[in-house]
Write a protein that holds these residues in place. Structure first.
Motif, PDB file in Angstrom:
ATOM      1  N   ARG A 139     -65.309-101.757  36.888  1.00  0.00           N
ATOM      2  CA  ARG A 139     -66.093-102.626  36.005  1.00  0.00           C
ATOM      3  C   ARG A 139     -66.856-101.850  34.951  1.00  0.00           C
ATOM      4  O   ARG A 139     -67.071-102.334  33.843  1.00  0.00           O
ATOM      5  CB  ARG A 139     -67.060-103.457  36.856  1.00  0.00           C
ATOM      6  N   SER A 140     -67.280-100.644  35.278  1.00  0.00           N
ATOM      7  CA  SER A 140     -68.067 -99.862  34.322  1.00  0.00           C
ATOM      8  C   SER A 140     -67.264 -99.485  33.087  1.00  0.00           C
ATOM      9  O   SER A 140     -67.840 -99.163  32.041  1.00  0.00           O
ATOM     10  CB  SER A 140     -68.601 -98.592  34.996  1.00  0.00           C
ATOM     11  N   LEU A 141     -65.928 -99.525  33.180  1.00  0.00           N
ATOM     12  CA  LEU A 141     -65.093 -99.172  32.032  1.00  0.00           C
ATOM     13  C   LEU A 141     -64.972-100.314  31.024  1.00  0.00           C
ATOM     14  O   LEU A 141     -64.563-100.095  29.885  1.00  0.00           O
ATOM     15  CB  LEU A 141     -63.690 -98.769  32.503  1.00  0.00           C
ATOM     16  N   ASP A 142     -65.310-101.529  31.446  1.00  0.00           N
ATOM     17  CA  ASP A 142     -65.142-102.685  30.565  1.00  0.00           C
ATOM     18  C   ASP A 142     -65.978-102.553  29.293  1.00  0.00           C
ATOM     19  O   ASP A 142     -65.558-102.976  28.219  1.00  0.00           O
ATOM     20  CB  ASP A 142     -65.528-103.974  31.297  1.00  0.00           C
ATOM     21  N   THR A 143     -67.163-101.969  29.424  1.00  0.00           N
ATOM     22  CA  THR A 143     -68.049-101.824  28.261  1.00  0.00           C
ATOM     23  C   THR A 143     -67.767-100.549  27.480  1.00  0.00           C
ATOM     24  O   THR A 143     -68.398-100.298  26.467  1.00  0.00           O
ATOM     25  CB  THR A 143     -69.523-101.817  28.726  1.00  0.00           C
ATOM     26  N   ALA A 144     -66.822 -99.758  27.948  1.00  0.00           N
ATOM     27  CA  ALA A 144     -66.503 -98.491  27.287  1.00  0.00           C
ATOM     28  C   ALA A 144     -65.185 -98.559  26.529  1.00  0.00           C
ATOM     29  O   ALA A 144     -64.631 -97.534  26.151  1.00  0.00           O
ATOM     30  CB  ALA A 144     -66.444 -97.368  28.325  1.00  0.00           C
ATOM     31  N   GLY A 145     -64.706 -99.778  26.286  1.00  0.00           N
ATOM     32  CA  GLY A 145     -63.440 -99.929  25.563  1.00  0.00           C
ATOM     33  C   GLY A 145     -62.247 -99.535  26.391  1.00  0.00           C
ATOM     34  O   GLY A 145     -61.181 -99.219  25.845  1.00  0.00           O
ATOM     35  N   GLU A 146     -62.396 -99.532  27.711  1.00  0.00           N
ATOM     36  CA  GLU A 146     -61.294 -99.185  28.604  1.00  0.00           C
ATOM     37  C   GLU A 146     -61.167-100.292  29.642  1.00  0.00           C
ATOM     38  O   GLU A 146     -61.667-101.389  29.467  1.00  0.00           O
ATOM     39  CB  GLU A 146     -61.553 -97.817  29.249  1.00  0.00           C
ATOM     40  N   GLY A 147     -60.509 -99.993  30.749  1.00  0.00           N
ATOM     41  CA  GLY A 147     -60.426-100.954  31.834  1.00  0.00           C
ATOM     42  C   GLY A 147     -59.657-102.211  31.470  1.00  0.00           C
ATOM     43  O   GLY A 147     -58.828-102.228  30.560  1.00  0.00           O
TER      44      GLY A 147
END
Length: 379
Positions: free
Chosen positions: A241-249
């Motif tokens: 979930r932490s990658l969702d805000t980093a333009g990944e995931g």
């Protein structure tokens, strides 16, 4: 890889036995030709050979059959070692003075309680995993006792679903333990709801293949763990979930799908943009590999295609797009609520074989390179 003119292997035709022999001959070669294996698998693998095909296509077993036994034995021993190390028994492992309420990081009791939280999260999903499939539930094997468990018993469930604490059969115990061991070995992702839906078809295939009759349940469980780990190696970012805000995931995966749709069919892309945010319909397709979109036999055939893809999992994006292409008229003309409803439940409208053929045609036309360019990567 691309042989879209050929149909999937028909399961109830006069050509079935002949078709089975073609698949058998290829997987029984001493030196398996991976390109040929992919060409066969993309048409759908007969149930009798799916386990071996998946193991080779995913890289768990090498193309040299003479190395299979050694490879399996090494991995099965390794899985046993993982279980022995990670499945805690604080009564046996705790040092003198280690109190059950200790908060020390070195405390066996503290570690046990942390692990129990992970296990409780998994246990919530075990009863929901393919609930209509007797394989896991009504006919899932006898309840497992600590004495019968080859890997050492997991802690009892503390989850109460309204009718007492959960109990587990042989097969649901395997589901539970694989997810638990994976979570502890991969603390960055741990366990996230949906992983159970990825593991369940794998465990089903590993158990029901004719070749599995020669293997113990412990060996089957170990093989399933490593196949699941390989697949999660490609998909794990979708569960972080932490990658969702980093333009990944998963957000990045859904954005990629939308951009590929724009290339394949700009008109449908524009209509979808105006009517339905892509996360409303594509989230489950991408995270669960269409495992809830069709009945299990059709899901397994779609997975045959995806595992045959030399650029895993590029075909997955084209399968998503194929759903919208098949319902193009509805997407372009119907109101948003109708479009979303059609996209959320299409199994009776789009035959899985037709979906795969359309996706393969799109893939052949635009390729994995299209996805790489959009993501700024190269293969």
């Amino acid at each position: 890889f691309f042989d879209v003119a050929r149909p999937w292997t028909p399961l109830m035709t006069s050509a079935y036995k002949q078709s089975q022999q073609v698949y058998a001959d290829e997987i029984q070669k001493e030196q398996i030709e991976l390109k040929r294996l992919r060409q066969l698998a993309v048409r759908g693998v007969p149930d009798a050979h799916r386990r071996e095909y998946w193991c080779v296509l995913l890289g768990y077993l090498p193309c040299d059959r003479s190395q299979w036994e050694e490879t399996r034995n090494q991995h099965r021993e390794l899985y046993g070692a993982y279980c022995a190390e990670l499945i805690a028994n604080p009564q046996r492992q705790a040092q003198e003075g280690d109190h059950p309420l200790s908060m020390e990081s070195s405390s066996a009791w503290n570690q046990f309680l942390k692990h129990q939280k992970v296990l409780d999260t998994i246990d919530l999903d075990i009863p929901r995993t393919m609930p209509s499939l007797d394989f896991f539930h009504n006919a899932g094997g006898a309840p497992v006792t600590p004495e019968d468990d080859p890997f050492g018993a997991l802690p009892q469930s503390t989850v109460d679903m309204g009718h007492g604490h959960l109990t587990f059969s042989t097969r649901t115990t395997a589901l539970r333990r694989i997810l638990f061991v994976y979570a502890l070995l991969n603390t960055g992702v741990s366990y996230v709801q949906g992983m159970n839906e990825i593991l369940a078809p794998i465990l089903y295939v590993m158990h029901t293949s004719p070749g599995s009759r020669e293997d113990s349940p412990a060996s089957i469980e170990a093989d399933a763990f490593f196949l699941f780990s390989i697949i999660m190696g490609y998909l794990r970012d979708n569960f972080v979930r932490s990658l969702d805000t980093a333009g990944e995931g998963i957000q990045a995966s859904m954005e990629t799908m939308a951009r590929v749709l724009k290339i394949c069919d700009p008109e449908v892309h524009a209509a979808m943009l105006a009517k339905c945010p892509h996360h409303l319909y594509s989230f489950q397709w991408i995270t669960l590999l269409f495992s809830q979109a069709y009945v299990l036999p059709d899901v397994l055939h779609l997975w045959d295609c995806m595992f045959a893809d030399p650029h895993k999992f590029s075909l997955l994006f084209y399968l998503c797009i194929a759903v919208m292409v098949h319902q193009r008229e509805t997407v372009l003309t119907a109101p948003a609520t109708t479009v979303l409803a059609q996209l959320m439940d299409f199994r009776d409208k789009i035959n899985a074989e037709d979906l795969a053929k359309t996706a393969l045609r799109l893939y052949k036309r635009h390729g994995a390179a299209c996805i790489d360019r959009l993501n700024g990567t190269q293969r």
